[in-house]
Design a protein around this motif. Structure first.
Motif, PDB file in Angstrom:
ATOM      1  N   PRO A  85       0.822  -1.200   0.000  1.00 54.63           N
ATOM      2  CA  PRO A  85       0.000   0.000   0.000  1.00 54.63           C
ATOM      3  C   PRO A  85       0.856   1.251   0.000  1.00 54.63           C
ATOM      4  O   PRO A  85       2.046   1.209   0.283  1.00 54.63           O
ATOM      5  CB  PRO A  85      -0.783  -0.130   1.305  1.00 54.63           C
ATOM      6  CG  PRO A  85       0.142  -0.865   2.211  1.00 54.63           C
ATOM      7  CD  PRO A  85       0.866  -1.835   1.313  1.00 54.63           C
ATOM      8  N   GLY A  86       0.237   2.378  -0.299  1.00 51.63           N
ATOM      9  CA  GLY A  86       0.948   3.646  -0.269  1.00 51.63           C
ATOM     10  C   GLY A  86       1.088   4.233  -1.656  1.00 51.63           C
ATOM     11  O   GLY A  86       1.327   3.532  -2.633  1.00 51.63           O
ATOM     12  N   ARG A  87       0.909   5.537  -1.751  1.00 52.88           N
ATOM     13  CA  ARG A  87       1.044   6.225  -3.028  1.00 52.88           C
ATOM     14  C   ARG A  87       2.402   6.916  -3.093  1.00 52.88           C
ATOM     15  O   ARG A  87       2.606   7.945  -2.477  1.00 52.88           O
ATOM     16  CB  ARG A  87      -0.065   7.260  -3.198  1.00 52.88           C
ATOM     17  CG  ARG A  87      -1.453   6.641  -3.306  1.00 52.88           C
ATOM     18  CD  ARG A  87      -2.468   7.668  -3.719  1.00 52.88           C
ATOM     19  NE  ARG A  87      -3.765   7.047  -3.962  1.00 52.88           N
ATOM     20  CZ  ARG A  87      -4.799   7.693  -4.486  1.00 52.88           C
ATOM     21  NH1 ARG A  87      -4.697   8.964  -4.793  1.00 52.88           N
ATOM     22  NH2 ARG A  87      -5.942   7.074  -4.688  1.00 52.88           N
ATOM     23  N   GLY A  88       3.327   6.356  -3.836  1.00 51.75           N
ATOM     24  CA  GLY A  88       4.614   6.996  -4.009  1.00 51.75           C
ATOM     25  C   GLY A  88       5.363   7.190  -2.702  1.00 51.75           C
ATOM     26  O   GLY A  88       5.999   6.278  -2.185  1.00 51.75           O
ATOM     27  N   HIS A  89       5.270   8.399  -2.167  1.00 54.37           N
ATOM     28  CA  HIS A  89       5.983   8.740  -0.943  1.00 54.37           C
ATOM     29  C   HIS A  89       5.537   7.848   0.217  1.00 54.37           C
ATOM     30  O   HIS A  89       6.343   7.478   1.063  1.00 54.37           O
ATOM     31  CB  HIS A  89       5.745  10.209  -0.593  1.00 54.37           C
ATOM     32  CG  HIS A  89       6.683  10.746   0.439  1.00 54.37           C
ATOM     33  ND1 HIS A  89       7.936  11.230   0.130  1.00 54.37           N
ATOM     34  CD2 HIS A  89       6.565  10.852   1.786  1.00 54.37           C
ATOM     35  CE1 HIS A  89       8.543  11.619   1.235  1.00 54.37           C
ATOM     36  NE2 HIS A  89       7.735  11.405   2.262  1.00 54.37           N
ATOM     37  N   GLY A  90       4.251   7.511   0.260  1.00 56.79           N
ATOM     38  CA  GLY A  90       3.756   6.648   1.330  1.00 56.79           C
ATOM     39  C   GLY A  90       4.384   5.274   1.279  1.00 56.79           C
ATOM     40  O   GLY A  90       4.705   4.679   2.312  1.00 56.79           O
ATOM     41  N   ARG A  91       4.586   4.772   0.084  1.00 53.88           N
ATOM     42  CA  ARG A  91       5.242   3.470  -0.065  1.00 53.88           C
ATOM     43  C   ARG A  91       6.720   3.571   0.295  1.00 53.88           C
ATOM     44  O   ARG A  91       7.287   2.660   0.900  1.00 53.88           O
ATOM     45  CB  ARG A  91       5.072   2.970  -1.503  1.00 53.88           C
ATOM     46  CG  ARG A  91       5.566   1.561  -1.740  1.00 53.88           C
ATOM     47  CD  ARG A  91       5.122   1.048  -3.087  1.00 53.88           C
ATOM     48  NE  ARG A  91       3.675   1.047  -3.189  1.00 53.88           N
ATOM     49  CZ  ARG A  91       2.995   1.037  -4.339  1.00 53.88           C
ATOM     50  NH1 ARG A  91       3.650   1.053  -5.475  1.00 53.88           N
ATOM     51  NH2 ARG A  91       1.681   1.007  -4.345  1.00 53.88           N
ATOM     52  N   GLU A  92       7.334   4.686  -0.084  1.00 54.14           N
ATOM     53  CA  GLU A  92       8.742   4.896   0.262  1.00 54.14           C
ATOM     54  C   GLU A  92       8.928   4.935   1.776  1.00 54.14           C
ATOM     55  O   GLU A  92       9.917   4.421   2.302  1.00 54.14           O
ATOM     56  CB  GLU A  92       9.245   6.203  -0.351  1.00 54.14           C
ATOM     57  CG  GLU A  92       9.357   6.176  -1.866  1.00 54.14           C
ATOM     58  CD  GLU A  92       9.729   7.532  -2.429  1.00 54.14           C
ATOM     59  OE1 GLU A  92      10.029   8.447  -1.614  1.00 54.14           O
ATOM     60  OE2 GLU A  92       9.715   7.689  -3.650  1.00 54.14           O
ATOM     61  N   LEU A  93       7.966   5.538   2.475  1.00 56.08           N
ATOM     62  CA  LEU A  93       8.042   5.600   3.930  1.00 56.08           C
ATOM     63  C   LEU A  93       8.027   4.209   4.531  1.00 56.08           C
ATOM     64  O   LEU A  93       8.805   3.899   5.444  1.00 56.08           O
ATOM     65  CB  LEU A  93       6.881   6.429   4.480  1.00 56.08           C
ATOM     66  CG  LEU A  93       6.763   6.510   6.010  1.00 56.08           C
ATOM     67  CD1 LEU A  93       8.010   7.124   6.616  1.00 56.08           C
ATOM     68  CD2 LEU A  93       5.515   7.307   6.396  1.00 56.08           C
ATOM     69  N   LEU A  94       7.164   3.339   4.035  1.00 54.46           N
ATOM     70  CA  LEU A  94       7.116   1.966   4.525  1.00 54.46           C
ATOM     71  C   LEU A  94       8.444   1.255   4.282  1.00 54.46           C
ATOM     72  O   LEU A  94       8.960   0.552   5.158  1.00 54.46           O
ATOM     73  CB  LEU A  94       5.981   1.203   3.846  1.00 54.46           C
ATOM     74  CG  LEU A  94       4.555   1.626   4.187  1.00 54.46           C
ATOM     75  CD1 LEU A  94       3.555   0.838   3.347  1.00 54.46           C
ATOM     76  CD2 LEU A  94       4.258   1.438   5.668  1.00 54.46           C
ATOM     77  N   ASP A  95       9.006   1.455   3.102  1.00 52.86           N
ATOM     78  CA  ASP A  95      10.285   0.822   2.784  1.00 52.86           C
ATOM     79  C   ASP A  95      11.400   1.339   3.692  1.00 52.86           C
ATOM     80  O   ASP A  95      12.258   0.574   4.151  1.00 52.86           O
ATOM     81  CB  ASP A  95      10.655   1.082   1.318  1.00 52.86           C
ATOM     82  CG  ASP A  95       9.739   0.347   0.350  1.00 52.86           C
ATOM     83  OD1 ASP A  95       9.093  -0.623   0.775  1.00 52.86           O
ATOM     84  OD2 ASP A  95       9.672   0.765  -0.829  1.00 52.86           O
ATOM     85  N   GLN A  96      11.381   2.649   3.955  1.00 47.65           N
ATOM     86  CA  GLN A  96      12.410   3.239   4.803  1.00 47.65           C
ATOM     87  C   GLN A  96      12.337   2.702   6.226  1.00 47.65           C
ATOM     88  O   GLN A  96      13.365   2.404   6.849  1.00 47.65           O
ATOM     89  CB  GLN A  96      12.267   4.761   4.811  1.00 47.65           C
ATOM     90  CG  GLN A  96      12.626   5.422   3.486  1.00 47.65           C
ATOM     91  CD  GLN A  96      12.183   6.876   3.440  1.00 47.65           C
ATOM     92  OE1 GLN A  96      11.696   7.435   4.426  1.00 47.65           O
ATOM     93  NE2 GLN A  96      12.338   7.499   2.279  1.00 47.65           N
TER      94      GLN A  96
END
Length: 248
Positions: A85-96
């Protein structure tokens, strides 16, 4: 269609259509940090060991559709099967966050909730602005005090937020099973006392939270503990100040 992360959904529901937060910090910060952990847990990205330590999965599944209900698998409002889940930055946050947990194994869930809370709401808001879900508006109160609001671009509730409310309302009506992401979101909303969400307590999550929350149960428990602990500290401070002021 990309789905919102739980953190993005929680932030949207915590801001009114004028772009003003309805939940104060740091309670919202703690809950959003917990939402990030919930998404990672439900997606098989992280887990908790027998000693209560958070660990990153070396072979993440990227999401297990079997863990969610059909409502949660709806790409418009839930965890897309086989995707994150997550749109762009939201997905990057999960990965981080997953990368941080992998680099710092063995920390307790409660520690992660507090640690991740610093700046996490701003990160989520930046992502929602970047994806066009919200618009950043800067003005001044009484022509003096600077203020930043995060409002829908056209002044009405964003479609993504409408879909989230639809999912919560369906859970409240008992229209099908309640998946762990929807149950986790409801629990976070309850912990924050977010007003006017329409359906803060899906019935399944209320009566059988451990079974419905699934992998999200331990992040929810830690987040609720942190929020309750903060409120208790504030209450004690108020009582102490009152006693001092009254000489009692």
């Amino acid at each position: 269609m990309e789905s919102l992360s739980l953190a993005e959904e929680l932030v949207l529901l915590s801001y009114d259509d004028s772009g003003t937060a309805t939940v104060a910090s740091p309670e919202l910060d703690y809950a959003v940090a917990g939402a990030v952990l919930c998404d990672l847990a439900v997606g098989g990205q992280i887990a908790i060991d027998a000693d209560g330590r958070v660990l990153a999965d070396d072979n993440p599944t990227g999401g297990n559709p079997a863990d969610d209900s059909q409502a949660d698998d709806d790409p418009a409002g839930g965890y897309a099967p086989g995707g994150a889940p997550g749109r762009g930055h939201g997905r990057e946050l999960l990965d981080q966050v997953r990368t941080r947990i992998q680099a710092e194994p063995g920390r307790a869930t409660r520690d992660w909730v507090v640690d991740l809370s610093h700046g996490v709401v701003d990160e989520v808001l930046d992502g929602l602005v970047a994806s066009g879900v919200l618009r950043r508006e800067r003005d001044r109160v009484l022509w003096v005090l600077p203020r930043t609001r995060f409002a829908p671009p056209d002044g009405v509730e964003p479609p993504a937020e409408t879909e989230t409310r639809r999912r919560l309302a369906a859970a409240e009506r008992g229209a099908g099973p309640v998946g762990p992401r929807t149950a986790a979101l409801a629990c976070l909303l309850n912990a924050l006392d977010v007003p006017d969400v329409g359906a803060a307590r899906p019935s399944d999550a209320r009566h059988r939270p451990p079974a419905v929350l699934g992998p999200a149960a331990w992040p929810i428990a830690a987040t609720t503990d942190v929020v309750d602990g903060y409120r208790a500290t504030v209450a004690r401070s108020v009582f102490t100040a009152t006693d001092v002021a009254t000489g009692s």
